[in-house]
Design an enzyme around this catalytic site. Structure first.
Site, PDB file in Angstrom:
ATOM      1  N   ARG A   1     100.542 -47.488  13.417  1.00 49.31           N
ATOM      2  CA  ARG A   1     101.533 -47.991  14.358  1.00 49.31           C
ATOM      3  C   ARG A   1     100.839 -48.408  15.658  1.00 49.31           C
ATOM      4  NH1 ARG A   1     105.486 -42.860  14.239  1.00 49.31           N
ATOM      5  NH2 ARG A   1     103.449 -41.875  13.951  1.00 49.31           N
TER       6      ARG A   1
ATOM      7  N   VAL B   1     102.484 -33.983   6.289  1.00 51.08           N
ATOM      8  CA  VAL B   1     101.853 -35.086   7.023  1.00 51.08           C
ATOM      9  C   VAL B   1     102.438 -35.147   8.437  1.00 51.08           C
ATOM     10  CG1 VAL B   1     101.517 -37.577   7.125  1.00 51.08           C
ATOM     11  CG2 VAL B   1     101.382 -36.377   4.922  1.00 51.08           C
ATOM     12  N   ALA B   2     101.536 -35.158   9.428  1.00 49.36           N
ATOM     13  CA  ALA B   2     101.968 -35.033  10.821  1.00 49.36           C
ATOM     14  C   ALA B   2     102.444 -36.340  11.438  1.00 49.36           C
ATOM     15  CB  ALA B   2     100.833 -34.453  11.665  1.00 49.36           C
ATOM     16  N   ASN B   3     102.228 -37.454  10.767  1.00 52.10           N
ATOM     17  CA  ASN B   3     102.719 -38.738  11.298  1.00 52.10           C
ATOM     18  C   ASN B   3     103.359 -39.523  10.162  1.00 52.10           C
ATOM     19  OD1 ASN B   3     100.193 -39.187  10.051  1.00 52.10           O
ATOM     20  ND2 ASN B   3      99.849 -41.048  11.235  1.00 52.10           N
TER      21      ASN B   3
ATOM     22  N   TYR C   1     104.597 -39.971  22.280  1.00 51.47           N
ATOM     23  CA  TYR C   1     104.917 -38.682  21.663  1.00 51.47           C
ATOM     24  C   TYR C   1     103.784 -37.721  22.009  1.00 51.47           C
ATOM     25  CZ  TYR C   1     108.475 -40.936  18.740  1.00 51.47           C
ATOM     26  OH  TYR C   1     109.580 -41.614  18.296  1.00 51.47           O
TER      27      TYR C   1
ATOM     28  N   SER D   1     123.184 -21.483   8.878  1.00 55.32           N
ATOM     29  CA  SER D   1     121.809 -21.046   8.642  1.00 55.32           C
ATOM     30  C   SER D   1     121.577 -19.616   9.110  1.00 55.32           C
ATOM     31  CB  SER D   1     120.828 -21.987   9.350  1.00 55.32           C
ATOM     32  OG  SER D   1     119.496 -21.604   9.086  1.00 55.32           O
TER      33      SER D   1
ATOM     34  N   LYS E   1     101.099 -41.898  19.310  1.00 60.81           N
ATOM     35  CA  LYS E   1     100.732 -40.498  19.123  1.00 60.81           C
ATOM     36  C   LYS E   1     100.007 -39.948  20.349  1.00 60.81           C
ATOM     37  CE  LYS E   1     101.346 -38.352  16.032  1.00 60.81           C
ATOM     38  NZ  LYS E   1     102.531 -37.486  15.797  1.00 60.81           N
TER      39      LYS E   1
ATOM     40  N   ASP F   1     104.875 -31.674  13.373  1.00 61.39           N
ATOM     41  CA  ASP F   1     104.390 -32.091  14.693  1.00 61.39           C
ATOM     42  C   ASP F   1     104.603 -31.010  15.746  1.00 61.39           C
ATOM     43  OD1 ASP F   1     103.231 -34.568  14.309  1.00 61.39           O
ATOM     44  OD2 ASP F   1     105.115 -35.649  14.461  1.00 61.39           O
TER      45      ASP F   1
ATOM     46  N   GLU G   1     109.644 -37.300  22.872  1.00 60.73           N
ATOM     47  CA  GLU G   1     110.467 -36.335  22.138  1.00 60.73           C
ATOM     48  C   GLU G   1     111.279 -35.401  23.021  1.00 60.73           C
ATOM     49  OE1 GLU G   1     106.542 -34.184  22.704  1.00 60.73           O
ATOM     50  OE2 GLU G   1     107.168 -36.234  22.246  1.00 60.73           O
TER      51      GLU G   1
ATOM     52  N   VAL H   1     113.851 -28.842  11.294  1.00 60.73           N
ATOM     53  CA  VAL H   1     114.355 -28.109  12.452  1.00 60.73           C
ATOM     54  C   VAL H   1     113.622 -28.533  13.716  1.00 60.73           C
ATOM     55  CG1 VAL H   1     114.666 -25.817  13.448  1.00 60.73           C
ATOM     56  CG2 VAL H   1     114.974 -26.170  10.993  1.00 60.73           C
TER      57      VAL H   1
ATOM     58  N   HIS I   1     104.254 -33.687  21.818  1.00 56.81           N
ATOM     59  CA  HIS I   1     104.330 -32.449  21.043  1.00 56.81           C
ATOM     60  C   HIS I   1     103.376 -31.378  21.587  1.00 56.81           C
ATOM     61  CE1 HIS I   1     106.805 -34.606  18.174  1.00 56.81           C
ATOM     62  NE2 HIS I   1     105.872 -35.532  18.050  1.00 56.81           N
TER      63      HIS I   1
END
Length: 365
Positions: free
Chosen positions: A15, A297-299, A94, A219, A75, A269, A118, A238, A96
């Site tokens: 990206r 997979v983190a992305n 982003y 939950s 990222k 992430d 985020e 979540v 994180h």
């Protein structure tokens, strides 16, 4: 303002921070755009398109960072990029940070004004996370289904089954944008879907709009455990904005799951919501623990960079324009941008990030 767009260099990330169309809009507002050479190629956008839109193409990432007042990315910066960050720069991407103490410390040391996609919040919405959550949610079901295949280490069950064969079961932890997208895809394939969340208002809404093969549960530890026992695919979506994801499924609980079932951790992430998760890449997306296939997979949206880049630019453009056009003291007086702020003037300005790392939290800026 001078805005830099470096090429993303995280593993398997194609990206780019902005499309040529987005560049054109920012240039029309009087800003200068510096785009690293070939930054958009992975998303199908070429240097000549950026030039035509009004950007200057810059040969090296070092020059992009050093010449820019504000850097827009997809990222979070990785280690090789730390030295390129310029003291006092604005970083919009982003981040994180709750899952990355080292980067948090670097941003503080360099007094970076770090605004995270985020944690930018309007009411209960996270508008800059939503487009990627939608894509990741759909991908979670699709790639979960692929990895149920026997040749990918799964149980050999086709999600949704076939005529005369029982439907498979999908459990989705979290009923936000990613969770709903995952449920839509799974229900469309014909699976029996169970969604779990602690937001009863959200569960009530989804009960009314989702198909009949989607069930809503409140939950709790017991409801999660009872649900995953019979699941073929478990998707974790979540999110606690800015904070580490809670570990809802422990390693001990894996022993109650069916061998060959698949876990997809969309929350990776933010550290992941499965105790056994660790970040993986598109090149090596899975690993197995106790007979359970983990896809972490983190992305995830990076798999479809063209779609993801366009969707992300559509979401970020109004905010990027405001950040670039507004004096910082006025910008941060707005609670929307204050919520997006994670570090400023050497301090952590997001309470969840500070708590995650045991660092001092500064409420006022």
């Amino acid at each position: 303002m001078i805005i830099g767009i470096p090429k993303e260099i995280k593993t398997d990330e194609f990206r780019v921070g902005i499309t040529p169309s987005g560049v054109r809009e920012l240039c029309k507002r009087g800003h200068t755009l510096l785009v690293e050479a070939n930054a958009g190629v992975g998303s199908g956008f070429f240097d000549e398109e950026y030039v035509e839109a009004g950007a200057s193409i810059i040969a090296t990432p070092e020059e992009v960072y050093s010449s820019s007042e504000m850097v827009m990315k997809v990222k979070e910066p990785i280690e090789v990029e730390y030295a390129r960050l310029k003291e006092g720069q604005i970083l919009f991407t982003y981040l994180h940070l709750a899952a990355d103490k080292e980067l948090t410390e670097v941003l503080c040391q360099k007094r970076i004004t770090a605004l995270a996609y985020e944690t930018l919040k309007i009411g209960r919405r996270l508008p800059l996370l939503e487009p990627m959550s939608e894509i990741a949610g759909r991908m979670a079901t699709l790639f979960g289904a692929v990895h149920l295949g026997r040749y990918n280490g799964g149980s050999g069950r086709l999600l949704g089954g076939a005529v005369g064969v029982e439907r498979n079961r999908v459990v989705i932890l979290g009923a936000g944008v990613a969770g709903k997208s995952a449920a839509d895809a799974a229900a469309g394939l014909g699976a029996e879907v169970t969604m779990l969340d602690i937001n009863t208002e959200r569960l009530t809404y989804l009960r009314d709009v989702m198909p009949a093969n989607v069930t809503m549960l409140y939950s709790t530890h017991d409801s999660i455990l009872n649900s995953i026992k019979n699941a073929d695919l478990v998707v974790g979506t979540v999110l606690l904005p800015g904070a580490k994801a809670p570990k809802l499924v422990t390693k001990e609980m894996l022993s109650d799951m069916k061998k060959g079932s698949v876990i997809v951790d969309v929350s990776i992430d933010q550290g992941g919501c499965f105790e056994t998760s660790h970040a993986t890449t598109h090149s090596h997306p899975t690993f197995e623990i106790d007979g359970i296939v983990h896809y972490c997979v983190a992305n995830m949206p990076g798999m479809y960079p063209r779609t993801s880049t366009i969707a992300l630019t559509n979401a970020t453009m109004p905010y990027a324009s405001m950040i670039a056009s507004t004096p910082l003291h006025l910008l941060l007086a707005d609670e929307v941008y204050r919520g997006a702020l994670n570090t400023y003037n050497g301090m952590v300005t997001n309470e969840a990030v500070a708590l995650a790392h045991g660092m001092t939290y500064k409420a006022d800026v």
